[in-house]
Enzyme design. Structure first.
Site, PDB file in Angstrom:
ATOM      1  N   THR A   1      -1.419  -2.768  -0.982  1.00 24.48           N
ATOM      2  CA  THR A   1      -0.233  -3.171  -0.248  1.00 24.48           C
ATOM      3  C   THR A   1      -0.180  -4.435   0.671  1.00 24.48           C
ATOM      4  O   THR A   1       0.573  -5.344   0.780  1.00 24.48           O
ATOM      5  CB  THR A   1       0.376  -2.050   0.536  1.00 24.48           C
ATOM      6  OG1 THR A   1       0.466  -0.826  -0.076  1.00 24.48           O
ATOM      7  CG2 THR A   1       1.405  -2.288   1.529  1.00 24.48           C
ATOM      8  N   CYS A   2      -1.386  -4.805   1.362  1.00 23.52           N
ATOM      9  CA  CYS A   2      -1.647  -5.952   2.139  1.00 23.52           C
ATOM     10  C   CYS A   2      -1.685  -7.148   1.227  1.00 23.52           C
ATOM     11  O   CYS A   2      -0.868  -7.927   1.849  1.00 23.52           O
ATOM     12  CB  CYS A   2      -3.189  -5.696   2.831  1.00 23.52           C
ATOM     13  SG  CYS A   2      -3.226  -4.352   3.823  1.00 23.52           S
ATOM     14  N   SER A   3      -1.931  -6.985   0.183  1.00 24.91           N
ATOM     15  CA  SER A   3      -1.920  -8.228  -0.768  1.00 24.91           C
ATOM     16  C   SER A   3      -0.517  -8.650  -1.727  1.00 24.91           C
ATOM     17  O   SER A   3      -0.172  -9.543  -1.971  1.00 24.91           O
ATOM     18  CB  SER A   3      -3.123  -8.213  -1.725  1.00 24.91           C
ATOM     19  OG  SER A   3      -4.516  -8.010  -1.082  1.00 24.91           O
TER      20      SER A   3
ATOM     21  N   THR B   1      -6.654  -5.392  -0.157  1.00 20.39           N
ATOM     22  CA  THR B   1      -6.308  -4.090  -0.205  1.00 20.39           C
ATOM     23  C   THR B   1      -4.860  -4.290  -0.844  1.00 20.39           C
ATOM     24  O   THR B   1      -4.102  -5.227  -0.719  1.00 20.39           O
ATOM     25  CB  THR B   1      -6.428  -3.199   0.707  1.00 20.39           C
ATOM     26  OG1 THR B   1      -5.600  -3.827   1.754  1.00 20.39           O
ATOM     27  CG2 THR B   1      -7.717  -2.861   1.271  1.00 20.39           C
TER      28      THR B   1
END
Length: 205
Positions: free
Chosen positions: A69-71, A67
């Site tokens: 922001t996570c990445s 996803t």
């Protein structure tokens, strides 16, 4: 026909308190084995005690592998700060998501994380990716979040970070200060590597 159902129990969505003991669960992981196969891994059960007993660790949890922001920010920030954070009295840093071991490994590779090819390793040299596919740890931490109507995610983890010292929550950072079910927003303000590093620098460890 209506298929939607509220599956989260209230206690799964009430964040654990600082000073409390983290849930004792078994993570279904994949560990490297001696093999020439293109997939040289086998299943290995790892418990909360294996990870946290007698150790001081950082865990940051996020809604999902791959996803945005996570990445783009969350995982890369901890990977970059890995050595700095460990130098502050931290034994290990774990990234947790409600995804299975195969997805977590594929995500780590796509992120360019350095592989640890030692037999028995969990896959990567710096930040270790923890699969919480059945959300058992997430529920025990009181961080279960349903994003079905908003994003089609189903049950995931709310974004948080924690310092865990010998199985107990020393410090907890929760985005927005609470869990929002099916919220349109995915805040990312207090669980980044910089915030955790700032806290650790003040503990004097």
């Amino acid at each position: 026909m209506e298929y939607k159902a509220d599956v989260a129990k209230p206690e799964w969505c009430k964040p654990i308190e600082e000073g409390a003991t983290v849930p004792s669960i078994t993570f279904k992981t994949r560990t490297r084995i001696e093999s020439d196969d293109e997939n040289p891994f086998d299943w290995k059960d790892i418990t909360s005690e294996d990870l946290f007993k007698g150790k001081r660790c950082v865990v940051f949890s996020l809604p999902g592998a791959f996803t945005p922001t996570c990445s783009s920010t969350h995982l890369p920030g901890y990977e970059k700060a890995y050595d700095e954070i460990k130098a502050m009295g931290i034994d290990e840093i774990y990234c947790l998501s409600v995804n299975d071991a195969f997805v977590m490994r594929a995500w780590g590779l796509s992120q360019g994380l350095e592989e640890d090819k030692t037999v028995g390793s969990l896959g990567f040299s710096k930040v270790k990716l923890l699969p919480d596919g059945a959300a058992h740890f997430t529920r025990g931490m009181g961080m279960s979040c349903i994003w079905d109507s908003e994003r089609g995610f189903g049950e995931r983890s709310w974004r948080y970070a924690a310092v865990i010292d010998d199985m107990k929550v020393e410090k907890l950072f929760i985005e927005g200060g609470k869990i929002t079910q099916n919220g349109a927003d995915d805040p990312f303000e207090v669980t980044d590597a910089g915030t955790v590093s700032s806290y650790l620098s003040k503990t004097g460890e």
